[in-house]
Motif scaffolding. Sequence first.
Motif, PDB file in Angstrom:
ATOM      1  N   LEU A  36      15.419 -12.665 -66.023  1.00  0.00           N
ATOM      2  CA  LEU A  36      16.231 -12.055 -65.622  1.00  0.00           C
ATOM      3  C   LEU A  36      16.912 -12.075 -64.291  1.00  0.00           C
ATOM      4  N   ALA A  37      17.787 -12.164 -63.505  1.00  0.00           N
ATOM      5  CA  ALA A  37      19.190 -12.297 -62.640  1.00  0.00           C
ATOM      6  C   ALA A  37      19.326 -11.045 -61.910  1.00  0.00           C
ATOM      7  N   VAL A  38      18.777 -10.076 -62.715  1.00  0.00           N
ATOM      8  CA  VAL A  38      18.403  -8.769 -62.076  1.00  0.00           C
ATOM      9  C   VAL A  38      17.695  -7.901 -61.049  1.00  0.00           C
ATOM     10  N   ALA A  39      18.280  -7.850 -59.785  1.00  0.00           N
ATOM     11  CA  ALA A  39      16.587  -7.167 -58.972  1.00  0.00           C
ATOM     12  C   ALA A  39      15.973  -5.930 -59.312  1.00  0.00           C
ATOM     13  N   ARG A  40      14.969  -6.150 -59.674  1.00  0.00           N
ATOM     14  CA  ARG A  40      13.699  -5.081 -59.869  1.00  0.00           C
ATOM     15  C   ARG A  40      14.619  -3.616 -59.746  1.00  0.00           C
ATOM     16  N   ARG A  41      14.741  -3.506 -58.236  1.00  0.00           N
ATOM     17  CA  ARG A  41      14.646  -2.580 -57.629  1.00  0.00           C
ATOM     18  C   ARG A  41      16.494  -1.820 -58.302  1.00  0.00           C
ATOM     19  N   GLN A  42      16.844  -2.319 -59.012  1.00  0.00           N
ATOM     20  CA  GLN A  42      18.220  -2.792 -59.854  1.00  0.00           C
ATOM     21  C   GLN A  42      18.091  -1.975 -61.334  1.00  0.00           C
ATOM     22  N   ARG A  81       8.880   1.046 -63.220  1.00  0.00           N
ATOM     23  CA  ARG A  81       9.127   0.176 -63.149  1.00  0.00           C
ATOM     24  C   ARG A  81       7.967  -1.032 -63.534  1.00  0.00           C
ATOM     25  N   THR A  82       7.106  -0.824 -63.998  1.00  0.00           N
ATOM     26  CA  THR A  82       5.851  -2.029 -64.663  1.00  0.00           C
ATOM     27  C   THR A  82       5.910  -2.331 -66.061  1.00  0.00           C
ATOM     28  N   THR A  83       6.842  -1.648 -66.703  1.00  0.00           N
ATOM     29  CA  THR A  83       7.614  -2.067 -67.740  1.00  0.00           C
ATOM     30  C   THR A  83       9.147  -2.500 -67.921  1.00  0.00           C
ATOM     31  N   VAL A  84       9.411  -2.784 -68.865  1.00  0.00           N
ATOM     32  CA  VAL A  84      10.750  -3.013 -69.304  1.00  0.00           C
ATOM     33  C   VAL A  84      11.318  -3.188 -70.334  1.00  0.00           C
ATOM     34  N   ARG A  85      12.188  -2.402 -71.122  1.00  0.00           N
ATOM     35  CA  ARG A  85      12.863  -3.684 -72.280  1.00  0.00           C
ATOM     36  C   ARG A  85      14.380  -4.425 -72.000  1.00  0.00           C
ATOM     37  N   LEU A  86      14.497  -5.115 -72.423  1.00  0.00           N
ATOM     38  CA  LEU A  86      15.324  -5.981 -72.835  1.00  0.00           C
ATOM     39  C   LEU A  86      16.298  -5.200 -74.219  1.00  0.00           C
ATOM     40  N   GLY A 120       3.460  -5.198 -67.170  1.00  0.00           N
ATOM     41  CA  GLY A 120       2.096  -5.161 -66.777  1.00  0.00           C
ATOM     42  C   GLY A 120       3.073  -5.632 -65.109  1.00  0.00           C
ATOM     43  N   ILE A 121       3.988  -5.472 -65.263  1.00  0.00           N
ATOM     44  CA  ILE A 121       4.952  -6.568 -64.297  1.00  0.00           C
ATOM     45  C   ILE A 121       4.614  -5.322 -62.583  1.00  0.00           C
ATOM     46  N   VAL A 122       4.009  -7.419 -61.853  1.00  0.00           N
ATOM     47  CA  VAL A 122       3.658  -6.213 -60.298  1.00  0.00           C
ATOM     48  C   VAL A 122       4.312  -6.991 -59.638  1.00  0.00           C
ATOM     49  N   ASP A 123       4.240  -6.442 -58.418  1.00  0.00           N
ATOM     50  CA  ASP A 123       5.152  -7.114 -57.229  1.00  0.00           C
ATOM     51  C   ASP A 123       4.504  -8.428 -56.602  1.00  0.00           C
ATOM     52  N   ASP A 124       5.722  -9.408 -56.708  1.00  0.00           N
ATOM     53  CA  ASP A 124       5.091 -10.704 -55.985  1.00  0.00           C
ATOM     54  C   ASP A 124       4.770 -10.536 -54.635  1.00  0.00           C
ATOM     55  N   LEU A 125       3.692 -10.558 -54.574  1.00  0.00           N
ATOM     56  CA  LEU A 125       3.379 -10.368 -52.779  1.00  0.00           C
ATOM     57  C   LEU A 125       3.179 -12.113 -52.786  1.00  0.00           C
ATOM     58  N   ALA A 126       2.739 -12.539 -52.275  1.00  0.00           N
ATOM     59  CA  ALA A 126       3.249 -14.198 -51.990  1.00  0.00           C
ATOM     60  C   ALA A 126       4.540 -14.571 -51.934  1.00  0.00           C
TER      61      ALA A 126
END
Length: 145
Positions: A36-42, A81-86, A120-126
């Motif tokens: 998904l090419a939309v930033a999570r914060r958006q 933003r740990t769950t998203v529905r498309l 279960g979406i989490v930040d990509d810390l790496a």
Amino acid sequence: MQVGLYSARRQFFSYVEGEQIRFDLDKEGRLIFFELAVARRQWPVAGDGLLPPAVAEPADIRWLDFRATTNDPTILASADRTTVRLAFSENPPERNYYLADEVVVSVDAQDRLVHLWVRGIVDDLAGQEIGAFRKKHRGNGSFFA
């Protein structure tokens, strides 16, 4: 997001894509990966909560259209933003199936995709650490200087 395990028998073969979404498929039409090419914060947030399906069954889900285009989904996320529905259709969902532990698809009465849920979406810390390293070393000509 990787959905299926990569193996020599399950390699990328084709895709279905839109402006904001891409599904990578193996030669049998099974989903391996989607992006998904939309930033999570958006991602727009649901006003009164967002509840994924309570019941889903395992199934062998396959995409029949290869190298096709699709309309971009309507994105809706939980407040954290740990769950998203498309949402790919306004048709009512009839059944829900697991694609992976935290990935569920909802289909209509004709077995067409209505929703794709990711929990279960989490930040990509790496990824953040790599980005910070690159930003710190940008402009000096070498990452090893």
